[in-house]
Scaffold this motif. Sequence first.
Motif: not given
Length: 96
Positions: A43-52
């Motif tokens: 999440e720090r390196h790829a903002p908007g990570l889709d956790r689903t």
Amino acid sequence: MSDPKASSGQEPPKIEFPCDDYPVKVMGDSGPEYHAYAIEVMERHAPGLDRTRITVRESGKGTFQSITFFITATGIDQLQALHEELKNHPKTKMVL
């Protein structure tokens, strides 16, 4: 010693950035702490990570886990930074 890919005329595939759905697989010791750490780094390196879209597979004996993320890769610097941070954790076994 020559590069076998150069002598065969093949080059590694080029990635065009931004690259949606870029897979990153992390293998490490099983457990909620490592899982949370891997998500935090992503999440720090790829903002908007889709956790689903995160998938987790446990090893046969439950000792290790493989976590696959799909991110929007924005460039080589981003990918190198997240790989380095993940690899530097003592519980990380491999980053692909």
